[in-house]
Design a protein around this motif. Structure first.
Motif, PDB file in Angstrom:
ATOM      1  N   GLU A 136      42.207  41.876  43.144  1.00 51.41           N
ATOM      2  CA  GLU A 136      42.080  40.918  42.043  1.00 51.41           C
ATOM      3  C   GLU A 136      43.297  40.952  41.142  1.00 51.41           C
ATOM      4  OE1 GLU A 136      40.376  37.947  39.720  1.00 51.41           O
ATOM      5  OE2 GLU A 136      39.740  38.726  41.675  1.00 51.41           O
ATOM      6  N   GLU A 153      31.468  38.685  38.816  1.00 55.72           N
ATOM      7  CA  GLU A 153      31.030  37.298  38.632  1.00 55.72           C
ATOM      8  C   GLU A 153      31.152  36.509  39.935  1.00 55.72           C
ATOM      9  OE1 GLU A 153      32.101  33.416  35.807  1.00 55.72           O
ATOM     10  OE2 GLU A 153      33.077  35.356  35.479  1.00 55.72           O
ATOM     11  N   ARG A 154      32.188  36.794  40.696  1.00 53.93           N
ATOM     12  CA  ARG A 154      32.407  36.061  41.940  1.00 53.93           C
ATOM     13  C   ARG A 154      31.487  36.542  43.058  1.00 53.93           C
ATOM     14  NH1 ARG A 154      37.403  36.492  41.910  1.00 53.93           N
ATOM     15  NH2 ARG A 154      37.668  38.351  43.217  1.00 53.93           N
ATOM     16  N   ASN A 155      31.195  37.839  43.119  1.00 58.71           N
ATOM     17  CA  ASN A 155      30.424  38.406  44.222  1.00 58.71           C
ATOM     18  C   ASN A 155      28.930  38.529  43.924  1.00 58.71           C
ATOM     19  OD1 ASN A 155      32.476  39.438  46.429  1.00 58.71           O
ATOM     20  ND2 ASN A 155      33.381  39.895  44.437  1.00 58.71           N
ATOM     21  N   ARG A 207      35.594  39.808  36.644  1.00 60.28           N
ATOM     22  CA  ARG A 207      35.789  38.635  37.496  1.00 60.28           C
ATOM     23  C   ARG A 207      35.279  38.885  38.911  1.00 60.28           C
ATOM     24  NH1 ARG A 207      40.817  38.811  34.767  1.00 60.28           N
ATOM     25  NH2 ARG A 207      41.858  39.649  36.626  1.00 60.28           N
ATOM     26  N   VAL A 208      35.486  40.097  39.412  1.00 56.11           N
ATOM     27  CA  VAL A 208      35.014  40.430  40.757  1.00 56.11           C
ATOM     28  C   VAL A 208      33.490  40.359  40.811  1.00 56.11           C
ATOM     29  CG1 VAL A 208      34.825  42.291  42.448  1.00 56.11           C
ATOM     30  CG2 VAL A 208      37.022  41.822  41.348  1.00 56.11           C
TER      31      VAL A 208
END
Length: 953
Positions: free
Chosen positions: A748, A893-895, A890-891
């Motif tokens: 990321e 939230e995305r996964n 962010r990781v």
């Protein structure tokens, strides 16, 4: 150098000065126009000083003879002398500024100047004796006089240089190459072009530009000796490579056998080079190899042959050497290497190196190359057994050891490799088309080509007959239209061009056993300019017919297809240049050359494009792939040949048929240069193809081995991580989860793949230091004392120390050591703060805490993901790096929530008698011992490990 060499050098210097003085005194006047041509020729000569090559005998070779010979014919003696001296001075200054070893002796450049002055004034005298009127250079007698003068120049120049090489360096005339017909012919090509330049200067100075077009190919031909040397030389040490060494060895052994002369073989092996590579790095080992190669070159005699066999093994062939001489030379090499220390960047002190050498002699120790190398290798092995850094002759090795086949593996492999290389033969180099299953390459217009040979499947290609038929019809239509609209043909000129073109096609050059090239395209282009489409049709017909008669098993339609491609390509120059006869004047030559450049590209595109389409339809391979592979490289050759064709046409328009005859010779000189270039590089091409095949095979093996090694490494890392986690049953899968989080965050943040992989490896091993914590402390059921807790914190330092002992894992040690440092400087072991902490360690610190909070422990239950994120943001900027925290957000939230899992969930599902009850801190108990802690004790452990609110275990 010897006294004889110095006497000879002084003789040449005095002879050059005397001849120059006499010539200048005999013709002291300098015409006003002489300065202009002098400046032009001097500039051209200086430019060629940057286009030279170095022969294997370290003799510099340049394409400046073109301008030298033009100066002989055009300049008075004084200016010719300056033409020779000034460029040589420029070259000398350039070499001095580059600190080059070339021209390092003061006498070399004056000697070179005098050899050219002697040869030049001798050629000038011969020319004036045969053709006194220098203004009639186009006369037949002048052509003959120039040819004889060029031969005199070449013979004198080569002999003068060859004698000094023989006297000063011990290089025989035959070995120096001065008597090589190919080298002499290359010089004659240059001198003839110089004659053409002189002739054109008298007509119009602008005519020199197209006349010098072959200089590109001449320069490439001059690079042949250097290319050949590179193909025969080990790039690292400058010694011969194994294949070239074995070829020389076989030839010299045969000579020794024929004349009953002695010969000795030295096998040499650097002692413990592997230790140098492991201790100081492979670059240090390379530095040692380069230095050893230089020492060997400087120690042996000029005519001896030295090679690097690979790795740290070397071999030397001592010519005309018996056992006594061989032992002396070997000991000189050994002493020179032992006395030298090598400075490398990775060592504070110079590295000493020693070498073990073995000696075998012909004919007493062996009569074949394989026997001699094997015997010398056995002697080398005995030298190593005797303590290294010594010389052993095979005669001093007990007979029982000679017969012993129990040579160590690497030694046996080397002997086998030497025998294999000596017996191997290069395979014939085929065209790319045959490698891919496509038909052989066609004959290409700029260079006469082999018409497409269709594979059996091509007969059934539905579009191929239609395409071939369409091209043939188009060629016939273009020819008929040209006959209807063109003026009557000049039969004599076309007959001359056709005859010369047929001759060129009959003696075309085979390129590496795959393609054929000739200079007939220049004649076809000239025919298109002189006679229009009918002219190019007639000349192309002769070319195609000659090709049909010369080729085997060729169908008539293929010959007609070849003819049609020539005709259609010739339509462009016929329409643009033939239709404007007023342009074909010497005064317009500059503009004609620019126009011909673009016309030649169109000629090239049509001719090669039609052939590539036919090949594509015949083989099923993509048009672009065929054209890029087989025809792209021919563009410059087409342009040069078309410029030559233009030149022939302009000479015909200006001087008539005699002018065309004179200027047809340069393409044939170019053809000879092509032939020499191809023949001299064919072996190198075959060798490179063989090496490429071996490299491709080796690369596949390396890729497979690398893939296996990566898989093995991954398995080892995972195994180590499981071993580490096994000491704490509640932390099962902890390292794998930390590695997953850390890898995602590193990606990321945009780190390169190599750093991402390093972070993953460090995450799997971040707790390896706990293997050094005693069981009584690590599994203590009660509260730890301050001393014990400080001992536990040592696991970060211990882990780094573990990895420091392994060279392959040493780069991970800093990440392990500092993965418990904090952004605010309150961590351990070194209390680093902020960006003093490596980014990898900052990532591991946060991921370790996240995994601990997300998993069940004896002192707390797993926390929800939302609470973990809140806790991380609360500690952002104090315990953790804010950028790392934001990347983790962010990781996640995305996964989604499933990205963070409870690594101890399997433990929590086990029966109590298997897990030791989750509410107890299993990692702090002696295995098999279950002792309940009070709530207060659990709280104390929890508070101690929180470090200001967030778990940091």
């Amino acid at each position: 150098m010897s006294r004889r060499a110095w006497v000879y050098i002084w003789f040449v210097l005095l002879a050059g000065a005397s001849i120059s003085a006499v010539s200048v005194a005999a013709s002291p006047d300098i015409p006003t126009t002489g300065w202009t041509i002098f400046l032009v020729l001097t500039a051209g000569t200086i430019i060629t000083q940057f286009l030279g090559s170095l022969t294997p005998t370290r003799h510099s070779y340049y394409p400046h003879l073109i301008f030298h010979f033009a100066g002989i014919l055009l300049l008075p003696p004084l200016l010719f002398m300056l033409l020779i001296i000034l460029p040589h001075l420029v070259e000398w200054i350039r070499k001095r500024l580059q600190n080059s070893e070339i021209l390092r002796l003061w006498c070399i450049q004056p000697f070179n100047i005098c050899t050219h002055l002697i040869a030049g004034f001798a050629a000038r005298g011969v020319f004036l004796a045969l053709a006194p009127d220098r203004t009639l250079l186009a006369a037949p007698v002048s052509v003959l006089a120039a040819l004889i003068g060029a031969i005199v120049y070449v013979i004198l120049n080569h002999l003068l240089v060859g004698l000094v090489l023989s006297l000063a360096r011990g290089i025989r005339l035959r070995e120096s190459g001065v008597l090589d017909i190919a080298n002499q012919a290359s010089d004659l090509v240059q001198l003839y072009l110089g004659y053409v330049v002189a002739l054109l200067w008298g007509l119009n100075p602008l005519l020199m530009l197209p006349a010098l077009a072959p200089l590109v190919t001449v320069y490439r031909a001059l690079k042949v000796p250097q290319l050949q040397q590179e193909a025969q030389t080990d790039s690292k040490t400058g010694l011969s490579n194994p294949r070239h060494f074995n070829e020389r060895f076989s030839a010299e052994l045969e000579r020794a056998r024929r004349f009953n002369h002695p010969l000795a073989v030295l096998m040499a092996d650097l002692d413990l080079l592997r230790n140098i590579n492991n201790t100081y790095g492979h670059q240090a080992g390379d530095t040692v190899l380069v230095g050893v190669g230089r020492i060997i070159r400087e120690t042996i005699r000029d005519y001896d042959i030295a090679a690097r066999f690979g790795g740290e093994e070397f071999c030397v062939i001592l010519l005309e050497a018996d056992q006594t001489v061989a032992l002396n030379v070997a000991d000189r090499i050994r002493q020179a290497i032992a006395a030298h220390s090598f400075e490398v960047a990775t060592s504070p002190t110079p590295i000493p190196v020693t070498m073990s050498l073995g000696v075998a002699c012909y004919p007493t120790d062996g009569v074949t190359t394989e026997d001699l190398i094997r015997q010398a290798d056995v002697a080398t092995f005995q030298a190593k057994l005797r303590g290294r850094n010594c010389v052993v002759s095979i005669c001093d090795v007990p007979h029982s050891l000679k017969l012993d086949d129990s040579v160590p593996g690497n030694e046996q492999e080397r002997i086998y490799a030497a025998a294999y290389i000596g017996n191997s033969r290069p395979s014939a180099a085929g065209a790319d088309a045959s490698d891919s299953g496509a038909p052989p390459a066609p004959k290409t217009g700029g260079e006469s080509r082999t018409a497409p040979t269709l594979p059996p499947a091509a007969v059934n290609a539905p579009l191929l007959p239609w395409f071939v038929g369409s091209v043939i019809v188009a060629g016939l239509v273009a020819t008929a239209a040209g006959l209807a609209w063109s003026a009557p043909l000049d039969g004599a000129a076309l007959a001359l061009l056709m005859g010369i073109a047929v001759l060129a096609e009959m003696f075309k050059v085979i390129v590496y056993e795959a393609l054929s090239v000739s200079v007939s395209a220049a004649l076809a282009f000239a025919a298109a300019v002189i006679g229009g489409v009918p002219g190019v049709a007639a000349v192309s017909g002769g070319i195609a017919l000659a090709h049909y008669l010369r080729a085997r098993r060729r169908q008539p339609y293929q010959t007609v297809f070849n003819w049609a491609t020539h005709v259609l390509a010739g339509v462009v120059p016929a329409l643009i240049l033939h239709r404007q006869p007023a342009l074909l004047d010497i005064s317009n030559l500059l503009w004609l050359s620019v126009l011909t450049f673009f016309v030649g590209l169109a000629y090239y595109a049509i001719d090669t494009g039609l052939i590539a389409v036919a090949l594509s339809l015949a083989s099923g391979e993509a048009f672009k792939a065929i054209w890029m592979r087989q025809f792209r490289w021919l563009a410059i050759h087409y342009v040069v040949l078309c410029l030559m064709g233009l030149f022939i046409a302009v000479a015909y328009q200006t001087l008539g048929l005699p002018g065309a005859i004179v200027f047809i010779l340069p393409p044939f000189m170019l053809r000879y240069v092509q032939k020499q270039y191809i023949e001299r590089t064919a072996h190198s091409v075959r060798e490179l193809e063989r090496m490429n095949q071996e490299l491709r095979h080796a690369n596949r093996e390396i890729v497979d081995a690398s893939r296996s090694m990566r898989q093995l490494n991954d398995e080892l890392f995972l195994t180590l991580a499981k071993i580490i986690d096994a000491r704490d049953a509640s932390a099962s899968g902890h390292a794998a989860q930390v590695a997953k989080f850390a890898t995602a965050i590193a990606a990321e943040l945009g780190l390169p793949p190599e750093r991402v992989e390093h972070i993953r490896q460090a995450a799997l091993l971040h707790d390896i230091g706990k293997l050094g914590i005693p069981e009584r402390i690590l599994h203590k059921p009660g509260e730890l004392t301050d001393e014990e807790y400080n001992f536990v914190k040592r696991h970060a330092t211990l882990g780094a120390e573990f990895l420091e002992t392994c060279q392959g894992l040493r780069h991970l040690a800093p990440y392990i050591r500092h993965h418990h440092e904090r952004w605010d400087g309150l961590g351990y072991p070194d209390q680093l703060r902020g960006e003093q902490i490596m980014l990898e360690a900052r990532i591991l610190s946060m991921c370790d805490a996240v995994e601990a909070m997300a998993s069940d422990r004896s002192y707390h239950r797993a926390q929800p993901l939302a609470d973990i994120v809140v806790e991380l943001r609360r500690c952002s900027g104090t315990q953790f790096d804010s950028a790392v925290v934001e990347a983790f957000g962010r990781v996640v939230e995305r996964n989604g929530p499933q990205f963070v899992m409870n690594s101890a969930s399997e433990v929590s599902r086990r029966p109590a008698h298997q897990s030791g009850r989750l509410k107890y801190n299993i990692g702090w108990l002696v295995p098999g011992q279950v002792a309940a802690k009070t709530a207060a004790q659990s709280a104390q452990v929890f508070e101690r490990s929180k470090d200001n609110g967030t778990l940091n275990l």
